[in-house]
Design a protein around this motif. Structure first.
Motif, PDB file in Angstrom:
ATOM      1  N   ASN A   1      -2.844  12.694  -4.770  1.00  0.00           N
ATOM      2  CA  ASN A   1      -4.512  13.140  -4.525  1.00  0.00           C
ATOM      3  C   ASN A   1      -4.743  11.653  -3.083  1.00  0.00           C
ATOM      4  O   ASN A   1      -5.890  11.915  -2.641  1.00  0.00           O
TER       5      ASN A   1
ATOM      6  N   HIS B   1       0.312  -1.485  -0.297  1.00  0.00           N
ATOM      7  CA  HIS B   1      -0.059  -0.220  -0.380  1.00  0.00           C
ATOM      8  C   HIS B   1       0.683   1.595   0.388  1.00  0.00           C
ATOM      9  O   HIS B   1       0.726   2.007  -0.733  1.00  0.00           O
TER      10      HIS B   1
ATOM     11  N   GLU C   1      -2.948   7.425 -12.111  1.00  0.00           N
ATOM     12  CA  GLU C   1      -3.337   8.617 -10.580  1.00  0.00           C
ATOM     13  C   GLU C   1      -4.095   8.989  -9.695  1.00  0.00           C
ATOM     14  O   GLU C   1      -3.865   9.346  -8.889  1.00  0.00           O
ATOM     15  N   ASP C   2      -4.995   8.583 -10.762  1.00  0.00           N
ATOM     16  CA  ASP C   2      -5.966   8.937 -10.158  1.00  0.00           C
ATOM     17  C   ASP C   2      -6.786   7.171  -8.919  1.00  0.00           C
ATOM     18  O   ASP C   2      -7.876   7.162  -8.601  1.00  0.00           O
TER      19      ASP C   2
ATOM     20  N   ILE D   1      -6.732   1.690  -4.126  1.00  0.00           N
ATOM     21  CA  ILE D   1      -5.805   1.050  -3.599  1.00  0.00           C
ATOM     22  C   ILE D   1      -5.445   1.314  -2.677  1.00  0.00           C
ATOM     23  O   ILE D   1      -5.957  -0.242  -1.439  1.00  0.00           O
ATOM     24  N   ALA D   2      -6.407   2.344  -1.790  1.00  0.00           N
ATOM     25  CA  ALA D   2      -6.950   2.074  -0.265  1.00  0.00           C
ATOM     26  C   ALA D   2      -7.660   1.580  -0.577  1.00  0.00           C
ATOM     27  O   ALA D   2      -7.843   1.074   1.076  1.00  0.00           O
TER      28      ALA D   2
ATOM     29  N   THR E   1      -8.127   8.955   5.336  1.00  0.00           N
ATOM     30  CA  THR E   1      -7.852   7.474   4.627  1.00  0.00           C
ATOM     31  C   THR E   1      -6.671   6.576   5.151  1.00  0.00           C
ATOM     32  O   THR E   1      -6.823   5.223   5.667  1.00  0.00           O
TER      33      THR E   1
ATOM     34  N   GLU F   1       3.473   7.861  -3.683  1.00  0.00           N
ATOM     35  CA  GLU F   1       3.817   8.378  -5.680  1.00  0.00           C
ATOM     36  C   GLU F   1       2.443   9.509  -5.979  1.00  0.00           C
ATOM     37  O   GLU F   1       2.653  10.307  -6.660  1.00  0.00           O
ATOM     38  N   SER F   2       1.493   8.465  -5.008  1.00  0.00           N
ATOM     39  CA  SER F   2      -0.183   9.089  -5.839  1.00  0.00           C
ATOM     40  C   SER F   2      -0.102  11.073  -4.800  1.00  0.00           C
ATOM     41  O   SER F   2       0.153  11.339  -3.793  1.00  0.00           O
TER      42      SER F   2
ATOM     43  N   ILE G   1      -6.298   3.784   7.857  1.00  0.00           N
ATOM     44  CA  ILE G   1      -6.487   2.365   7.242  1.00  0.00           C
ATOM     45  C   ILE G   1      -4.519   1.599   7.714  1.00  0.00           C
ATOM     46  O   ILE G   1      -4.594   0.833   8.244  1.00  0.00           O
TER      47      ILE G   1
ATOM     48  N   LYS H   1      11.531   3.939  -8.795  1.00  0.00           N
ATOM     49  CA  LYS H   1      10.899   2.944 -10.546  1.00  0.00           C
ATOM     50  C   LYS H   1       9.839   3.917  -9.997  1.00  0.00           C
ATOM     51  O   LYS H   1       8.621   4.826 -10.051  1.00  0.00           O
TER      52      LYS H   1
ATOM     53  N   LYS I   1       1.097   2.948 -11.637  1.00  0.00           N
ATOM     54  CA  LYS I   1      -0.436   3.213 -11.723  1.00  0.00           C
ATOM     55  C   LYS I   1      -1.142   4.845 -12.058  1.00  0.00           C
ATOM     56  O   LYS I   1       0.019   4.976 -11.840  1.00  0.00           O
TER      57      LYS I   1
ATOM     58  N   ASN J   1       6.423   4.318 -11.806  1.00  0.00           N
ATOM     59  CA  ASN J   1       5.640   3.925 -11.445  1.00  0.00           C
ATOM     60  C   ASN J   1       4.117   3.616 -12.646  1.00  0.00           C
ATOM     61  O   ASN J   1       3.642   4.969 -13.216  1.00  0.00           O
TER      62      ASN J   1
ATOM     63  N   TYR K   1      -5.497   6.327  -6.299  1.00  0.00           N
ATOM     64  CA  TYR K   1      -5.011   6.094  -5.349  1.00  0.00           C
ATOM     65  C   TYR K   1      -6.390   5.760  -4.188  1.00  0.00           C
ATOM     66  O   TYR K   1      -6.337   4.508  -3.547  1.00  0.00           O
ATOM     67  N   GLN K   2      -7.996   6.213  -4.466  1.00  0.00           N
ATOM     68  CA  GLN K   2      -9.500   5.358  -3.734  1.00  0.00           C
ATOM     69  C   GLN K   2      -9.229   3.879  -3.858  1.00  0.00           C
ATOM     70  O   GLN K   2      -9.487   3.362  -3.189  1.00  0.00           O
TER      71      GLN K   2
END
Lengths: 181, 248
Positions: A111, A102, B221-222, B227-228, A116, A108-109, A120, B215, B219, B217, B224-225
């Motif tokens: 947003n 996770h 960018e939007d 992944i969480a 949250t 690197e995100s 977690i 490295k 994935k 990425n 995140y939700q």
């Protein structure tokens, strides 16, 4: 009070930095090793469910007790404790792996959400605390004692729920009687 | 005598560190840190001359430069944050929130303790201890965050973090025990901690080392939700797995 807070902050910081220096944390080499370890963990077969369900179950112990051989019973308890500890260790490693994946995906995100992440983290810390408590309980009392304790807790919680339900039913019945009167 | 040894040896080490920083061009990559070292050299020289000239003047010079050093040192923490998290905007956002939390908590604590006579009753030593403790907590929060998000550090930046963190941690502990007057064990430990930090900096900053690049990425960018949500679901499943196993 401020003095104590300062002292705690200083001591914790020194201990953490010593661990960082000695264990080589935050160094790029360590992260490569960590990634390799996580790959190895990912490749590891998870414990089969039927096997896991027997670790804390009293059925095997009752069978061994039926043999009426003290040495076999002791050996069985030692082995069962070892297996339970390995399982707890494996489960906590799985939890750490979930968090590591996770963190690596979200760091690197752009947003990322603070609330949250805290949620977690709280979930992760709770699970790690449960694993730690399980490990201590297994070491002190053994997995079978823990299984018995869990069953006792479950029965107790069911009784409390029943009691609460009957109490609520009683309160409702009383309210209805008062309403009719 | 021992104080003089600490003074002159720290000045010598600081000059070596500055010269090495300029020759390896690290001073251009980490300008705030080397600016801090240059400030400390000037501060040490000013203190030596003030001490030789007039002990009364020395007292004033000491406290003014000490608090200035504290402020410039905070910029070093900011530089560690800025350089290490430049490629990690998510972790940087968490760090900003964590640091804001630390500073707001410290401010609230300071205000709560601020009875009418508090400010006047506090000595410079007490104020420094409180500020250094806030600095220590901020570094602690940052290190925990770096570890949580697996932020890889290059040798140079890791050295700055270890040296400065060690110096602050040691300083906070010494300030808790140091008596207001006289030269005791904690006074010397206080001075020696800086020499140890300088040793750490010299060993880690002797030459310029490459900073590990993240490295790429792949994935979204939007995402995140997504992944969480996935992480929360996996953690909940593990919780269920644990409960089921123990109750079986």
């Amino acid at each position: 009070m401020i003095e104590l807070w300062s002292l705690i902050a200083g001591v914790v910081l020194l201990l953490l930095l010593m661990a960082v220096a000695i264990k080589g944390w935050l160094a790029p080499r360590q992260f490569q090793e960590r990634t390799r370890a996580s790959r190895e963990l990912g490749a590891m077969e998870p414990c089969p469910e039927e096997f896991v369900s027997r670790i804390f179950s009293p059925a095997d112990r009752e069978f061994v007790r039926g043999l009426k051989a003290g040495s076999i019973e002791r050996l069985f308890e030692q082995e069962r404790k070892r297996v339970a500890l390995v399982w707890v260790h494996q489960t906590s490693a799985m939890i750490r792996k979930v968090m590591r994946e996770h963190a690596e995906a979200t760091r690197e995100s752009k947003n990322l959400e603070f609330s949250t992440e805290i949620n977690i983290l709280a979930q992760f810390l709770t699970l790690m605390a449960v694993c730690w408590i399980l490990s201590v309980a297994v070491q002190i009392g053994g997995p079978l004692w823990l299984g018995g304790l869990a069953h006792f807790g479950q029965r107790l919680s069911q009784q409390v729920t029943k009691l609460q339900e009957s109490f609520q039913a009683g309160v409702l019945a009383k309210a209805e009687r008062v309403g009719r009167a | 005598m021992l104080s003089q040894v600490f003074w002159w040896s720290s000045i010598a080490l600081e000059i070596v560190l500055l010269v090495r920083g300029l020759s390896s061009r690290l001073a251009y990559r980490l300008p705030v840190f080397y600016g801090y070292i240059a400030f400390v050299v000037l501060q040490d020289l000013a203190r030596v001359f003030a001490f030789e000239w007039n002990p009364q003047v020395y007292r004033g010079v000491y406290w003014v430069t000490e608090f200035l050093g504290l402020a410039v040192g905070s910029l070093v923490v900011f530089e560690i944050y800025r350089v290490s998290l430049a490629a990690y905007p998510g972790a940087a956002r968490m760090a900003r929130n964590a640091l804001a939390f630390v500073f707001l908590t410290a401010l609230a604590k300071g205000l709560a303790a601020g009875s009418p006579g508090w400010q006047t009753a506090s000595t410079a030593l007490e104020i420094e201890r409180a500020l250094r403790a806030v600095q220590a907590t901020a570094i602690l929060a940052l290190v925990a965050l770096f570890m949580f998000y697996s932020i890889p550090f290059g040798r140079n930046l890791r050295g700055i973090l270890l040296g400065y963190g060690f110096f602050i941690g040691e300083r906070v502990i010494c300030l808790t025990f140091i008596p207001p007057q006289g030269h005791h064990f904690w006074f010397y430990a206080y001075s020696a901690s800086y020499i140890v930090a300088l040793g750490l900096w010299l060993s880690h900053l002797w030459s310029c080392q490459p900073t590990p690049e993240p490295k790429a990425n792949i994935k979204l960018e939007d995402g995140y939700q997504r992944i969480a949500a996935g992480t929360r679901r996996r953690l909940q499943e593990t919780r269920g797995y644990l409960r089921k196993a123990v109750r079986s």
